[in-house]
Design a protein around this motif. Sequence first.
Motif, PDB file in Angstrom:
ATOM      1  N   HIS A 175      17.175   6.001  31.188  1.00 43.76           N
ATOM      2  CA  HIS A 175      16.861   6.691  32.437  1.00 43.76           C
ATOM      3  C   HIS A 175      18.148   7.216  33.091  1.00 43.76           C
ATOM      4  O   HIS A 175      18.182   8.345  33.601  1.00 43.76           O
ATOM      5  CB  HIS A 175      16.148   5.739  33.402  1.00 43.76           C
ATOM      6  CG  HIS A 175      14.851   5.209  32.879  1.00 43.76           C
ATOM      7  ND1 HIS A 175      14.787   4.196  31.939  1.00 43.76           N
ATOM      8  CD2 HIS A 175      13.565   5.543  33.155  1.00 43.76           C
ATOM      9  CE1 HIS A 175      13.525   3.926  31.674  1.00 43.76           C
ATOM     10  NE2 HIS A 175      12.754   4.730  32.403  1.00 43.76           N
ATOM     11  N   GLY A 176      19.193   6.383  33.081  1.00 41.94           N
ATOM     12  CA  GLY A 176      20.466   6.809  33.634  1.00 41.94           C
ATOM     13  C   GLY A 176      21.056   7.985  32.876  1.00 41.94           C
ATOM     14  O   GLY A 176      21.563   8.937  33.480  1.00 41.94           O
ATOM     15  N   MET A 177      20.972   7.923  31.553  1.00 44.54           N
ATOM     16  CA  MET A 177      21.489   9.026  30.737  1.00 44.54           C
ATOM     17  C   MET A 177      20.729  10.309  31.026  1.00 44.54           C
ATOM     18  O   MET A 177      21.313  11.394  31.086  1.00 44.54           O
ATOM     19  CB  MET A 177      21.396   8.660  29.254  1.00 44.54           C
ATOM     20  CG  MET A 177      22.062   9.675  28.338  1.00 44.54           C
ATOM     21  SD  MET A 177      22.110   9.141  26.604  1.00 44.54           S
ATOM     22  CE  MET A 177      20.364   9.246  26.182  1.00 44.54           C
ATOM     23  N   GLY A 178      19.413  10.198  31.210  1.00 48.58           N
ATOM     24  CA  GLY A 178      18.610  11.367  31.546  1.00 48.58           C
ATOM     25  C   GLY A 178      19.013  11.971  32.878  1.00 48.58           C
ATOM     26  O   GLY A 178      19.092  13.205  33.019  1.00 48.58           O
TER      27      GLY A 178
ATOM     28  N   ALA B  74      22.291  16.275  35.772  1.00 44.61           N
ATOM     29  CA  ALA B  74      23.489  16.598  36.556  1.00 44.61           C
ATOM     30  C   ALA B  74      24.371  17.595  35.813  1.00 44.61           C
ATOM     31  O   ALA B  74      24.862  18.573  36.408  1.00 44.61           O
ATOM     32  CB  ALA B  74      24.275  15.319  36.856  1.00 44.61           C
ATOM     33  N   HIS B  75      24.560  17.388  34.511  1.00 45.68           N
ATOM     34  CA  HIS B  75      25.387  18.319  33.735  1.00 45.68           C
ATOM     35  C   HIS B  75      24.752  19.702  33.656  1.00 45.68           C
ATOM     36  O   HIS B  75      25.457  20.721  33.672  1.00 45.68           O
ATOM     37  CB  HIS B  75      25.615  17.758  32.331  1.00 45.68           C
ATOM     38  CG  HIS B  75      26.430  16.498  32.314  1.00 45.68           C
ATOM     39  ND1 HIS B  75      27.523  16.313  33.116  1.00 45.68           N
ATOM     40  CD2 HIS B  75      26.293  15.345  31.593  1.00 45.68           C
ATOM     41  CE1 HIS B  75      28.039  15.115  32.901  1.00 45.68           C
ATOM     42  NE2 HIS B  75      27.305  14.506  31.989  1.00 45.68           N
ATOM     43  N   LEU B  76      23.424  19.747  33.581  1.00 42.27           N
ATOM     44  CA  LEU B  76      22.726  21.042  33.588  1.00 42.27           C
ATOM     45  C   LEU B  76      22.977  21.773  34.904  1.00 42.27           C
ATOM     46  O   LEU B  76      23.259  22.978  34.912  1.00 42.27           O
ATOM     47  CB  LEU B  76      21.227  20.831  33.385  1.00 42.27           C
ATOM     48  CG  LEU B  76      20.719  20.771  31.947  1.00 42.27           C
ATOM     49  CD1 LEU B  76      19.226  20.438  31.933  1.00 42.27           C
ATOM     50  CD2 LEU B  76      20.962  22.097  31.223  1.00 42.27           C
ATOM     51  N   LEU B  77      22.884  21.060  36.008  1.00 47.76           N
ATOM     52  CA  LEU B  77      23.098  21.680  37.317  1.00 47.76           C
ATOM     53  C   LEU B  77      24.542  22.142  37.476  1.00 47.76           C
ATOM     54  O   LEU B  77      24.805  23.224  38.023  1.00 47.76           O
ATOM     55  CB  LEU B  77      22.725  20.689  38.423  1.00 47.76           C
ATOM     56  CG  LEU B  77      21.229  20.408  38.560  1.00 47.76           C
ATOM     57  CD1 LEU B  77      20.979  19.273  39.552  1.00 47.76           C
ATOM     58  CD2 LEU B  77      20.481  21.654  39.012  1.00 47.76           C
TER      59      LEU B  77
ATOM     60  N   TYR C 232      22.684  14.861  24.917  1.00 48.01           N
ATOM     61  CA  TYR C 232      23.583  14.597  26.046  1.00 48.01           C
ATOM     62  C   TYR C 232      24.995  15.100  25.743  1.00 48.01           C
ATOM     63  O   TYR C 232      25.631  15.735  26.588  1.00 48.01           O
ATOM     64  CB  TYR C 232      23.626  13.099  26.346  1.00 48.01           C
ATOM     65  CG  TYR C 232      24.455  12.758  27.558  1.00 48.01           C
ATOM     66  CD1 TYR C 232      23.894  12.776  28.829  1.00 48.01           C
ATOM     67  CD2 TYR C 232      25.812  12.453  27.435  1.00 48.01           C
ATOM     68  CE1 TYR C 232      24.663  12.482  29.948  1.00 48.01           C
ATOM     69  CE2 TYR C 232      26.580  12.162  28.548  1.00 48.01           C
ATOM     70  CZ  TYR C 232      25.997  12.177  29.800  1.00 48.01           C
ATOM     71  OH  TYR C 232      26.764  11.903  30.902  1.00 48.01           O
ATOM     72  N   ILE C 233      25.490  14.830  24.544  1.00 48.68           N
ATOM     73  CA  ILE C 233      26.834  15.293  24.175  1.00 48.68           C
ATOM     74  C   ILE C 233      26.895  16.814  24.200  1.00 48.68           C
ATOM     75  O   ILE C 233      27.866  17.411  24.671  1.00 48.68           O
ATOM     76  CB  ILE C 233      27.226  14.739  22.785  1.00 48.68           C
ATOM     77  CG1 ILE C 233      27.468  13.228  22.873  1.00 48.68           C
ATOM     78  CG2 ILE C 233      28.482  15.436  22.264  1.00 48.68           C
ATOM     79  CD1 ILE C 233      27.749  12.570  21.538  1.00 48.68           C
TER      80      ILE C 233
ATOM     81  N   ASP D 207      32.718   9.413  29.963  1.00 49.68           N
ATOM     82  CA  ASP D 207      31.523   9.171  29.154  1.00 49.68           C
ATOM     83  C   ASP D 207      31.869   8.690  27.751  1.00 49.68           C
ATOM     84  O   ASP D 207      31.170   7.847  27.173  1.00 49.68           O
ATOM     85  CB  ASP D 207      30.677  10.445  29.070  1.00 49.68           C
ATOM     86  CG  ASP D 207      29.819  10.636  30.313  1.00 49.68           C
ATOM     87  OD1 ASP D 207      29.816   9.737  31.167  1.00 49.68           O
ATOM     88  OD2 ASP D 207      29.148  11.677  30.422  1.00 49.68           O
ATOM     89  N   LEU D 208      32.962   9.213  27.199  1.00 43.95           N
ATOM     90  CA  LEU D 208      33.406   8.763  25.880  1.00 43.95           C
ATOM     91  C   LEU D 208      33.760   7.272  25.932  1.00 43.95           C
ATOM     92  O   LEU D 208      33.355   6.500  25.053  1.00 43.95           O
ATOM     93  CB  LEU D 208      34.616   9.593  25.452  1.00 43.95           C
ATOM     94  CG  LEU D 208      35.243   9.315  24.086  1.00 43.95           C
ATOM     95  CD1 LEU D 208      35.847  10.602  23.517  1.00 43.95           C
ATOM     96  CD2 LEU D 208      36.350   8.252  24.175  1.00 43.95           C
TER      97      LEU D 208
END
Length: 248
Positions: A98-101, A106-109, A166-167, A196-197
Amino acid sequence: MDILETDAYDRRQRRNTSCALFFSLLPFFLSTALYFYLWTPDIPSSITNAGVKSAPALLLAAAVLSWNGGQSVLGVVGGLVFSAVGDFCLVWPELFLHGMGAFAVAHLLYSFTFLSSRYTAYSSSSWTRFLYLILFLFGGAFYIYLYPFLQKAPNSDLLVPGVGVYILLIVVMGTLAIRTGRTSTLLGSLIFMVSDLSLALQVFKVTAPMEHGHLVVMVTYYLAQLLIAVGDVRAVESKDDFAKWKRS
């Protein structure tokens, strides 16, 4: 003389703006300090812990909103809010997906924001195209390296494709940050990738437990969000200054 006076006035305005921006970010700095002050390696998962962890991102969103208004809601402000949701979820290991989603949204925005008109596109060159290639190759190589560990993890059927997507999203975000030509935006995006890495290496047990592993993840994470937020404020300021210059 008029030119000199105008230049001096502009310098004073930039200095005053920087001071005002710093003061608006004080709640973020204080909440970040509180998080590190309260955090211990054996701290239990709780609503309080999750709230303290997600507070800096929410306060950073409030600061950007106060400067940019509603035009950043579907951009950096929205990205920071979803990041706070991700922070909240990651306090509980069972809510990792859920957190990764939430962070993926956020990265999309952030990516959509970097494509917006307020970010002047930096003219592409062979050097920037080389950086794009490096980022995508690095992202692909890291996923290949991580793949065997993902297969061993619980929920591997969801993690294997989920981590791959996600990557891809965070690499695209970093690539679009290069396109903006803004130092703070670019550094923030790249440092976010580093955070993130580091988290992935620890969560999926690629490396042995590191003594200060959590601190590395969170220091780089909060720094990345701060730089992206400041970059967004500066981008709007630059656009407004340009509009005023055209009307004059």
